[in-house]
Design a protein around this motif. Sequence first.
Motif, PDB file in Angstrom:
ATOM      1  N   CYS A  41       0.551  -1.046  -0.050  1.00  0.00           N
ATOM      2  CA  CYS A  41      -0.125  -0.034   0.264  1.00  0.00           C
ATOM      3  C   CYS A  41      -0.015   0.883   0.295  1.00  0.00           C
ATOM      4  O   CYS A  41       1.614   1.417   0.544  1.00  0.00           O
ATOM      5  N   THR A  42       0.941   2.400  -0.782  1.00  0.00           N
ATOM      6  CA  THR A  42       0.823   3.454  -0.961  1.00  0.00           C
ATOM      7  C   THR A  42       0.183   4.932  -0.142  1.00  0.00           C
ATOM      8  O   THR A  42       0.906   5.751  -0.900  1.00  0.00           O
ATOM      9  N   ASN A  43      -0.620   4.186   0.474  1.00  0.00           N
ATOM     10  CA  ASN A  43      -1.878   5.360   1.079  1.00  0.00           C
ATOM     11  C   ASN A  43      -2.182   5.868  -0.010  1.00  0.00           C
ATOM     12  O   ASN A  43      -2.311   7.852   0.591  1.00  0.00           O
ATOM     13  N   CYS A  44      -1.516   6.366  -1.037  1.00  0.00           N
ATOM     14  CA  CYS A  44      -2.486   7.591  -2.445  1.00  0.00           C
ATOM     15  C   CYS A  44      -3.954   7.428  -1.884  1.00  0.00           C
ATOM     16  O   CYS A  44      -4.235   8.497  -2.566  1.00  0.00           O
ATOM     17  N   LEU A  45      -5.148   6.677  -1.234  1.00  0.00           N
ATOM     18  CA  LEU A  45      -6.578   6.813  -0.895  1.00  0.00           C
ATOM     19  C   LEU A  45      -6.778   7.068  -1.963  1.00  0.00           C
ATOM     20  O   LEU A  45      -8.611   7.085  -1.369  1.00  0.00           O
ATOM     21  N   THR A  46      -6.757   6.341  -3.087  1.00  0.00           N
ATOM     22  CA  THR A  46      -7.377   6.094  -3.930  1.00  0.00           C
ATOM     23  C   THR A  46      -9.004   5.388  -3.990  1.00  0.00           C
ATOM     24  O   THR A  46     -10.028   5.248  -3.553  1.00  0.00           O
ATOM     25  N   CYS A  47      -8.648   3.962  -2.617  1.00  0.00           N
ATOM     26  CA  CYS A  47     -10.027   3.230  -2.131  1.00  0.00           C
ATOM     27  C   CYS A  47     -10.828   3.578  -1.987  1.00  0.00           C
ATOM     28  O   CYS A  47     -11.606   4.089  -1.502  1.00  0.00           O
ATOM     29  N   MET A  63      -3.901   5.123   5.434  1.00  0.00           N
ATOM     30  CA  MET A  63      -4.813   3.308   5.081  1.00  0.00           C
ATOM     31  C   MET A  63      -4.314   2.741   5.909  1.00  0.00           C
ATOM     32  O   MET A  63      -3.986   2.347   6.153  1.00  0.00           O
ATOM     33  N   CYS A  81      -7.167  -0.387  -7.266  1.00  0.00           N
ATOM     34  CA  CYS A  81      -6.451   0.503  -6.106  1.00  0.00           C
ATOM     35  C   CYS A  81      -5.569  -0.205  -7.537  1.00  0.00           C
ATOM     36  O   CYS A  81      -4.893  -1.206  -7.674  1.00  0.00           O
ATOM     37  N   ILE A  86      -5.137  -4.847  -2.523  1.00  0.00           N
ATOM     38  CA  ILE A  86      -5.945  -5.216  -2.027  1.00  0.00           C
ATOM     39  C   ILE A  86      -7.205  -6.825  -1.874  1.00  0.00           C
ATOM     40  O   ILE A  86      -6.451  -7.013  -2.913  1.00  0.00           O
TER      41      ILE A  86
END
Lengths: 94, 387
Positions: A41-47, A63, A81, A86
Amino acid sequence: MADEGSSSLPLGGMIIEPGNSRRYRTGEWRSQRPEVDKEKCTNCLTCWIYCPDNSVLVENEKMMGFKYSHCKGCGICANQCPAKAITMREEGVE
Amino acid sequence: MSKPIAVNGDTAIAMAWKQINPDVVAAYPITPQTIIVEAYSDYVADGLVDTEYICAESEHSALSICVGSSAAGARVATATASAGLAFMWEMLYVSASMRTPIVMAVANRTLSGPINIHCDHSDAMGARDSGWLQIFGENVQEAYDNTLMAFRIAENMKVRLPIMTCLDGFIITHALERFEPLEDEKAKAFVGPYQPVRPLLDVKSPTTYGPIAMPEYYYEIKYQLVTAMANAMDVARQVMAEYGELTGRRYDLVEGYRTEDAEYLMVAMGSTAGTVRFVVDQLRAEGKKVGAVKVRLFRPFPTEDLVALLRGKKAVAVLDRAMSPGTGAPLYMDVVEAASQIGSPPRISNYIYGLGGRDIMPEQLSSVFGEIIEGRGERVNYLGVRK
Ligand code: SF4
Ligand code: SF4
């Protein structure tokens, strides 16, 4: 199962308490559960943007997993993602 | 004093609405209802009412607008007939279950096919399970009187259900009759101001109308209609009594005529009820023990009132201006259900008549009485059809 009788429900089933959908645990519908691999996870927050049930937990812009009380397991987060972090797993199966 | 005037039934309904001045009227014209919405749009254009008048692009939209307006807190009226009512189908159930007390005139016209613009009750009968109240008038005066009473019944806090004020297409909608409207002030005072329940526009009490109900709740919310219908029976009785005090025109859910010592009854709804009374008088003059029963309130169905009238009778003919191919027609079914509560019920037979605007003549009704007196006739009969 709900236990209110017909006469104690609001007329026509109208909702008279704002925000009471919080108590409607859509997580009970879930047959698959999203799990995140924080290594990827890159914490991009797309999810978080895509989740229709506001069930991606975020703290300090990171995230932090899922709110399983309301995540209904639709899999949109896993699909979106970009880091493929995920995975959807069958509920009740190890 | 109110002055008698001559108008047709559609105009009488528009006049009743004008006195009530509903907040919203949304409608789509269809024969034989057209004169109602046409006359009403004139009142709006002439500034005689301040109703928000919305010309919808279809009946589905018209009733949807009515539902939304009612939920927003408005007093709402509309009108339709036949295919228009059928096109409202989905919204009929929605409006009943959402408890929006819309008043809708239904100018009873047959449903296709073959396509036909004339009177029968097949449009309203199809909607009998939707949760709408249904009241039938016999003539222009009753079309008007029922309309004023309908607002009171539908909007009552113990009821809150939409109501159809039914009048026979052409026979009542287009025929000129003498009738007496109430004075404006009297009509307004009788109906009273509208009281909304949790209007959407009340932003201090936010409300969601018409949310989804899953299997855990659907049945209970649907059952509320049963309770409301039971309440409507008492409310309708009270409203009719009050209206009788005001006007001297005494109505009841079901009205018997020369029934007390009668052995044979004929049950009807709408304009034919007058023809039945005419025939009863003729046969009484010949010494026949016959009587007439008019059902004014069809939903909820006044079962107990029917039971009281049917008890002890020998035979009953139920006239239905609609058919249910493959079984008996709707009014007959309800009368039979009522009679099933009587120890030794009368013999009850069904006479389907007047479909697609076919005239019903007194001689035909005399011969129906003749049949039931002699114990002839099928369980379900198709009066006057060329087989
Ligand atoms: S979309 Fe994937 S990478 Fe981005 S925050 Fe969510 S889980 Fe992490
Ligand atoms: S599975 Fe669906 S509901 Fe659950 S977190 Fe992902 S997007 Fe949200």
